[in-house]
Scaffold this active site. Sequence first.
Site, PDB file in Angstrom:
ATOM      1  N   ASP A 224       0.865  -1.162   0.000  1.00  0.00           N
ATOM      2  CA  ASP A 224       0.000   0.000   0.000  1.00  0.00           C
ATOM      3  C   ASP A 224       0.918   1.233   0.000  1.00  0.00           C
ATOM      4  O   ASP A 224       2.143   1.110   0.139  1.00  0.00           O
ATOM      5  CB  ASP A 224      -0.886  -0.046   1.255  1.00  0.00           C
ATOM      6  CG  ASP A 224      -1.675   1.215   1.474  1.00  0.00           C
ATOM      7  OD1 ASP A 224      -2.365   1.640   0.544  1.00  0.00           O
ATOM      8  OD2 ASP A 224      -1.591   1.795   2.574  1.00  0.00           O
TER       9      ASP A 224
ATOM     10  N   ASP B  46      -0.314   5.164   1.065  1.00  0.00           N
ATOM     11  CA  ASP B  46      -0.642   6.117   2.129  1.00  0.00           C
ATOM     12  C   ASP B  46      -0.652   5.442   3.496  1.00  0.00           C
ATOM     13  O   ASP B  46      -1.329   4.433   3.708  1.00  0.00           O
ATOM     14  CB  ASP B  46      -2.022   6.743   1.868  1.00  0.00           C
ATOM     15  CG  ASP B  46      -2.016   7.694   0.685  1.00  0.00           C
ATOM     16  OD1 ASP B  46      -1.061   8.469   0.548  1.00  0.00           O
ATOM     17  OD2 ASP B  46      -2.978   7.651  -0.105  1.00  0.00           O
TER      18      ASP B  46
ATOM     19  N   GLU C 266     -14.452   3.934   8.409  1.00  0.00           N
ATOM     20  CA  GLU C 266     -13.370   3.165   7.799  1.00  0.00           C
ATOM     21  C   GLU C 266     -12.532   2.430   8.843  1.00  0.00           C
ATOM     22  O   GLU C 266     -12.144   1.278   8.660  1.00  0.00           O
ATOM     23  CB  GLU C 266     -12.465   4.089   6.985  1.00  0.00           C
ATOM     24  CG  GLU C 266     -11.281   3.375   6.343  1.00  0.00           C
ATOM     25  CD  GLU C 266     -10.304   4.315   5.667  1.00  0.00           C
ATOM     26  OE1 GLU C 266      -9.347   3.832   5.048  1.00  0.00           O
ATOM     27  OE2 GLU C 266     -10.488   5.542   5.764  1.00  0.00           O
TER      28      GLU C 266
ATOM     29  N   SER D  72      -2.509   1.273  -4.490  1.00  0.00           N
ATOM     30  CA  SER D  72      -2.973   2.364  -3.643  1.00  0.00           C
ATOM     31  C   SER D  72      -4.403   2.800  -3.951  1.00  0.00           C
ATOM     32  O   SER D  72      -4.790   2.913  -5.110  1.00  0.00           O
ATOM     33  CB  SER D  72      -2.046   3.572  -3.804  1.00  0.00           C
ATOM     34  OG  SER D  72      -2.561   4.711  -3.149  1.00  0.00           O
ATOM     35  N   ALA D  73      -5.144   3.089  -2.899  1.00  0.00           N
ATOM     36  CA  ALA D  73      -6.478   3.661  -3.037  1.00  0.00           C
ATOM     37  C   ALA D  73      -6.416   5.181  -3.058  1.00  0.00           C
ATOM     38  O   ALA D  73      -7.437   5.851  -3.000  1.00  0.00           O
ATOM     39  CB  ALA D  73      -7.370   3.186  -1.885  1.00  0.00           C
TER      40      ALA D  73
ATOM     41  N   LYS E   2      -9.283  -3.839  -2.783  1.00  0.00           N
ATOM     42  CA  LYS E   2      -7.990  -4.114  -3.403  1.00  0.00           C
ATOM     43  C   LYS E   2      -7.802  -5.581  -3.772  1.00  0.00           C
ATOM     44  O   LYS E   2      -6.935  -5.914  -4.571  1.00  0.00           O
ATOM     45  CB  LYS E   2      -6.852  -3.671  -2.472  1.00  0.00           C
ATOM     46  CG  LYS E   2      -6.735  -2.170  -2.319  1.00  0.00           C
ATOM     47  CD  LYS E   2      -5.530  -1.839  -1.477  1.00  0.00           C
ATOM     48  CE  LYS E   2      -5.344  -0.345  -1.351  1.00  0.00           C
ATOM     49  NZ  LYS E   2      -4.141  -0.031  -0.554  1.00  0.00           N
TER      50      LYS E   2
ATOM     51  N   ASP F  25      -1.631  -1.077   5.855  1.00  0.00           N
ATOM     52  CA  ASP F  25      -1.983  -0.441   7.126  1.00  0.00           C
ATOM     53  C   ASP F  25      -3.464  -0.564   7.460  1.00  0.00           C
ATOM     54  O   ASP F  25      -3.907  -0.056   8.487  1.00  0.00           O
ATOM     55  CB  ASP F  25      -1.573   1.036   7.133  1.00  0.00           C
ATOM     56  CG  ASP F  25      -2.511   1.910   6.317  1.00  0.00           C
ATOM     57  OD1 ASP F  25      -3.117   2.834   6.881  1.00  0.00           O
ATOM     58  OD2 ASP F  25      -2.655   1.658   5.108  1.00  0.00           O
TER      59      ASP F  25
END
Length: 267
Positions: free
Chosen positions: A16, A18, A63, A131-132, A180, A205
Amino acid sequence: MSFCKGGIKTLQVITDFDMTITRFAYNGEKCPTSYNIIDTSKIISEDCKKKLKELFDFYYPLEVDPKRTIEEKFDLMLAWWNKAHDLLVEQKIKKEEIPQVVKESKVMLRDGYKCFFDTLFNNNIPLFIFSAGIGDVLEEIIRQAGVFHCNVEVVSNYMDFDENGVLQGFKGDVIHTFNKNKGALKNTDHFENIKERTNIILLGDTMGDVSMADGVLHIENILKIGYLNDKVEESRDLYMNGYDVVLEQDETMNFVNTLLQLITEKN
């Protein structure tokens, strides 16, 4: 250890970005994500900033709520991302503005990031960043840090600019925190081209990051390393069940760098 025995020729890294490659906080202040960099910049109107902040205040607690399942969070995150994208498109962001916005931001890569990127590059180990966040911003961050090497592949939410370089939308399907697991299936060419690399180090994370390698067909060994940045006490058991290694409020890449040193020094 299987990773040391297999060596660099069987290794790949999926991560990932961020809050995994970047820091979660510095001196008690939360560091920005690739979206936050845009959201709080001077190229966004005050009214838009207010609306984006309202979205964050509503959706972020959902989230990171350890009592909600990933299934419950899925549609909530999709709604958040779509609403945020619509607001950003209204701002008519120019492509040429992105580098300066990144330069002026408070984003920070984790301590040891250069060792991490350079070790992988110097040993020809593929690095897949899933990555989102916003891919254009992500790429600019690592470009300005001098670590956007040729072994790096990025899959993220990329901005779609018109012929005048003005944002008109986002390309492809939305990638958010909890979808993902589908992304790898869409990038089978990447993984098929490195199918001999059957040992995977995965870094994330969130609990959504745990499944980032689910679409990879050729896996012999996978080590999942999770950064637990927020709501540590409430989330510890959940992370311990999902990840093989959990790093609590660790703003460095020391663990993975030590691991890479052990693997690469055998070759």
